[in-house]
Design a protein around this motif. Structure first.
Motif, short mmCIF file in Angstrom:
data_model
loop_
_atom_site.label_atom_id
_atom_site.label_comp_id
_atom_site.label_asym_id
_atom_site.label_seq_id
_atom_site.Cartn_x
_atom_site.Cartn_y
_atom_site.Cartn_z
N TYR A 25 -4.46 4.18 -5.72
CA TYR A 25 -5.52 3.41 -5.06
C TYR A 25 -6.92 3.94 -5.42
CZ TYR A 25 -8.50 1.22 -1.65
OH TYR A 25 -9.52 0.51 -1.07
N TYR A 69 0.81 -1.22 0.00
CA TYR A 69 0.00 0.00 0.00
C TYR A 69 0.85 1.27 0.00
CZ TYR A 69 -4.28 -2.49 -0.28
OH TYR A 69 -5.30 -3.26 -0.76
N ASP A 71 -4.31 3.02 9.71
CA ASP A 71 -3.90 2.15 8.62
C ASP A 71 -2.41 1.88 8.79
OD1 ASP A 71 -5.23 1.40 5.66
OD2 ASP A 71 -3.04 1.45 5.67
N GLY A 108 -7.32 3.14 4.87
CA GLY A 108 -6.83 3.49 3.54
C GLY A 108 -6.83 4.99 3.31
N THR A 109 -7.25 5.39 2.12
CA THR A 109 -7.25 6.81 1.75
C THR A 109 -8.51 7.52 2.24
OG1 THR A 109 -8.30 6.37 -0.36
CG2 THR A 109 -5.88 6.35 -0.34
N MET A 112 -1.01 5.91 2.71
CA MET A 112 -2.49 5.88 2.63
C MET A 112 -3.06 6.85 3.66
SD MET A 112 -3.35 3.62 0.22
CE MET A 112 -4.87 2.71 0.38
N ALA A 172 -0.50 3.58 -2.97
CA ALA A 172 -1.30 4.73 -2.50
C ALA A 172 -1.67 5.73 -3.60
CB ALA A 172 -0.60 5.42 -1.33
#
Ligand SMILES: C[S@@+](CC[C@H](N)C(=O)[O-])C[C@H]1O[C@@H](n2cnc3c(N)ncnc32)[C@H](O)[C@@H]1O
Length: 254
Positions: free
Chosen positions: A19, A12, A74, A55-56, A79, A16
């Motif tokens: 994503y 990730y 995370d 995540g984002t 992210m 990122a």
């Protein structure tokens, strides 16, 4: 850090920037409405959310708009940075591994959604993560998470798909097979095509329903409901691993 967590972080960190393009077709508004209905059926009270593997920010931004108080974490700093840019100061966000989850506070809902749990590579890791989430539940609080089903691994994780979005051309090469057995670790490679091609390797494990039920019990959690989910984002019962691509579990402290 455990091997699975280390691999997820590396994946990730690299992924990122692309994503959101890769997941642009996911309808979070509709999906989160379904998930909230599922927890409301089990007496959800309050509006404090802990989003594990946030995540984002796609799995908590619509919750902010619905008036929830959000804490998110995370394992990937890149992210989290993107999530912070979107949330500005509306959410508490930090880098944390769900295998050593800090006690952030008391939450009415703790969730880990859209793939975060799949990166745990065995029942021991799943139990550690669930225990950490359990310790963040307020009295009466609810836990919700999803895992890929066998059909999910045998289809999407066994297919090659090219997605063009936001100026990126991304190729997903699933290395699972159409007869991948239950409990397998499956790999997929995501390649950014054009320019300097970058490769992100995903390692995910299938968690069969009996194993998840057993681990929930070991972690001091009571399984309240299991739903199946197909790509339309609608929750169905009973879960059928041969029909649904994801399984969604709802639990609370035993
Ligand atoms: C497919 S993304 C989903 C992100 C977000 N929940 C969403 O719906 O867009 C899975 C996320 O899980 C995170 N993750 C994987 N293993 C983790 C771990 N051990 N601890 C915390 N986060 C983890 C990854 O870094 C990644 O951001």
């Amino acid at each position: 850090m455990q091997a699975g967590a280390e691999a997820a972080e590396a994946t990730y960190e690299a992924m990122a920037p692309v994503y959101d393009s890769f997941t642009a077709h996911h309808d979070y508004e509709q999906w989160l409405t379904e998930l909230l209905d599922a927890v409301q059926r089990h007496g959800l009270r309050g509006s404090r959310l802990l989003d594990v593997g946030c995540g984002t920010g796609k799995s908590f931004l619509p919750m902010l708009d619905r008036g929830w108080e959000v804490t998110g974490c995370d394992i990937s700093p890149a992210m989290v940075e993107l999530a912070k840019e979107k949330a500005s100061d509306r959410a508490e966000l930090c880098v944390a591994d769900m295998l050593a989850l800090p006690r952030f506070g008391e939450f009415d809902l703790v969730w880990a959604i859209d793939d975060a749990i799949n990166y745990l590579l065995g029942p021991e890791e799943l139990q550690s993560a669930l225990e950490g989430m359990r310790d963040n539940l307020a009295p009466g609080g609810l836990l919700l998470f999803d895992v890929n089903t066998l059909l999910g691994y045998r289809t999407f994780c066994a297919e090659t798909v090219v997605v063009e979005q936001g100026g990126h051309r991304l190729k997903w090469t699933g290395l699972a097979r159409s007869d991948t057995p239950a409990g397998s670790i499956c790999e997929a490679i995501l390649t950014e095509e054009g320019g300097a091609a970058e490769t992100h390797r995903h390692r995910q494990r299938h968690f069969p329903e009996p194993e998840v039920r057993d681990v929930l019990e070991q972690a001091g959690l009571k399984c309240l409901a299991i739903h199946g989910l197909y790509t339309d984002g609608i929750l169905k019962q009973p879960l059928n691993e041969a029909v649904h691509t994801k399984a969604v579990y709802v639990a609370r402290r035993s």
